[in-house]
Design an enzyme around this catalytic site. Structure first.
Site, PDB file in Angstrom:
ATOM      1  N   GLU A 154      -0.693   0.310   5.413  1.00  0.00           N
ATOM      2  CA  GLU A 154      -1.008   1.682   5.040  1.00  0.00           C
ATOM      3  C   GLU A 154      -1.519   1.688   3.595  1.00  0.00           C
ATOM      4  O   GLU A 154      -1.082   0.892   2.765  1.00  0.00           O
ATOM      5  CB  GLU A 154       0.256   2.532   5.148  1.00  0.00           C
ATOM      6  CG  GLU A 154       0.073   3.983   4.746  1.00  0.00           C
ATOM      7  CD  GLU A 154       1.403   4.713   4.580  1.00  0.00           C
ATOM      8  OE1 GLU A 154       1.443   5.913   4.853  1.00  0.00           O
ATOM      9  OE2 GLU A 154       2.393   4.072   4.161  1.00  0.00           O
ATOM     10  N   LYS A 187      -0.335   9.674  11.408  1.00  0.00           N
ATOM     11  CA  LYS A 187       1.068   9.586  10.997  1.00  0.00           C
ATOM     12  C   LYS A 187       1.805  10.891  11.293  1.00  0.00           C
ATOM     13  O   LYS A 187       1.422  11.964  10.820  1.00  0.00           O
ATOM     14  CB  LYS A 187       1.129   9.263   9.504  1.00  0.00           C
ATOM     15  CG  LYS A 187       2.520   8.979   8.965  1.00  0.00           C
ATOM     16  CD  LYS A 187       2.431   8.591   7.491  1.00  0.00           C
ATOM     17  CE  LYS A 187       3.755   8.157   6.919  1.00  0.00           C
ATOM     18  NZ  LYS A 187       3.617   7.725   5.499  1.00  0.00           N
ATOM     19  N   CYS A 205       4.719   3.595   8.286  1.00  0.00           N
ATOM     20  CA  CYS A 205       5.651   3.708   7.162  1.00  0.00           C
ATOM     21  C   CYS A 205       6.895   4.527   7.500  1.00  0.00           C
ATOM     22  O   CYS A 205       7.753   4.090   8.254  1.00  0.00           O
ATOM     23  CB  CYS A 205       4.896   4.273   5.961  1.00  0.00           C
ATOM     24  SG  CYS A 205       5.693   3.980   4.364  1.00  0.00           S
TER      25      CYS A 205
END
Length: 338
Positions: free
Chosen positions: A60, A129, A162
């Site tokens: 990322e 995300k 993440c």
């Protein structure tokens, strides 16, 4: 077993390379173009590094760094030059690639998106995300769900980003939809190191699923990313782990999705992904197949609420310099990303 970092490929093995990419500083379109070329060059390095590598994964923030800059001049588009360059690199080097972009969103804040491209240059997976790292990140909550695709050697792949991986529900959703390998890309810095490690392992063990995880690496003069490329087997054991903090090192291993399939069918004890929906099958035929979890019902009904909800102190991004939002999820705002 990791096949000596993937040097020794077995018949059913999938070779994965995790690039602990040097943390960049990207301010201008020229910076973005230069960083795109850095990534393209590292795709070629990955292929030269291991002719048998099937998939190379970039972290990322690989293009944009950790500035949280939402300047539309440096945001990417799916039909833009950055994605086109990644497609060409994968095709030229005959390798699958996983990449990170901050994606322009005309109806709100930018999306933090991830893509997987196959070895012919075709886009195979497109993910946004779902859980931005609030209150630090300004990104729009993802709206595409979690796609699962057929990857190299037919392995079922999913991608999360993440902070997504701190929610057990995310890894469970990947596995429930069939993922045998879950990729997790990140920009995490050193304070999250231990949380990163044990969630990578627990996401694997709790779902009988390989996890392949990598962060940015090095310093940009403000932030220090940690690398920590980490591949965990479906039993939670660590197959490969980059602990040197060396920038642009590629952490490699062979993983065996065929053994994931075997475990999911053959395990009794700790076959948790199955047993969640078949509680106590020794006592009752087929196990209890109810949903006894209050939070699941409340979340689905739009009434998720903690006992201490009204006492939570940080509920927007003002502490990190962002304006308090007034727009509701799913409602467009013409100027929100400008």
């Amino acid at each position: 077993m990791n096949g000596l970092g993937g040097l020794n490929k077995s018949e059913h093995g999938v070779g994965i390379g995790l690039v602990q990419l040097q943390l960049p500083v990207t301010v201008t379109p020229q910076d973005l173009a230069r960083q795109t070329q850095v990534i393209v060059d590292l795709v070629a390095k990955a292929r030269r590094n291991q002719p048998g590598m099937d998939l190379v994964v970039f972290p990322e923030y690989a293009l944009h760094g950790l500035s949280m800059d939402i300047n539309p001049d440096i945001m990417c588009r799916m039909d833009g030059p950055e994605v086109a360059a990644f497609k060409a690199a994968c095709k030229q080097n005959r390798i699958w690639g996983c990449f990170s972009i901050m994606e322009y969103n005309p109806g709100g804040m930018p999306y933090n998106s991830g893509i997987i491209i196959d070895d012919t240059g075709a886009l195979k997976l497109y993910y946004r995300k779902m859980h931005p790292w609030v209150p630090v990140e300004p990104w729009e909550p993802g709206d595409l769900g979690i796609p699962v695709i057929d990857g190299p050697k037919g392995a079922k792949l999913a991608l999360i980003i993440c902070h997504d991986g701190m929610f057990p529900e995310m890894a469970r959703e990947c596995a429930y939809k069939g993922a045998e390998i879950m990729i997790r890309t990140a920009g995490y810095t050193a304070p999250i190191r231990e949380s990163w490690r044990f969630t990578n392992q627990s996401n694997a063990f709790c779902n009988l699923m390989v996890t392949a995880n990598v962060c940015m690496c090095g310093s940009d003069g403000t932030f220090d990313s940690m690398g920590e490329g980490m591949i965990c087997n479906f039993d939670g054991s660590i197959i490969a782990h980059g602990t040197s903090g060396r920038v642009n090192e590629i952490i490699t291993a062979e993983v065996r999705p065929d053994l994931v399939r075997e475990a999911r069918l053959g395990w009794g004890v700790e076959n948790n992904i199955y047993q969640l929906g078949h509680r106590g099958y020794v006592a009752v035929a087929g196990g209890a197949q109810d949903a006894p979890y209050t939070y699941m019902h409340d979340l689905a009904a739009g009434r998720y609420r903690l006992p201490w909800e009204v006492e939570v102190k940080i509920t927007d991004g003002t502490a990190c310099g962002f304006e308090k939002p007034t727009r509701l999820y799913g409602k467009p705002a013409k100027s929100a990303a400008e």
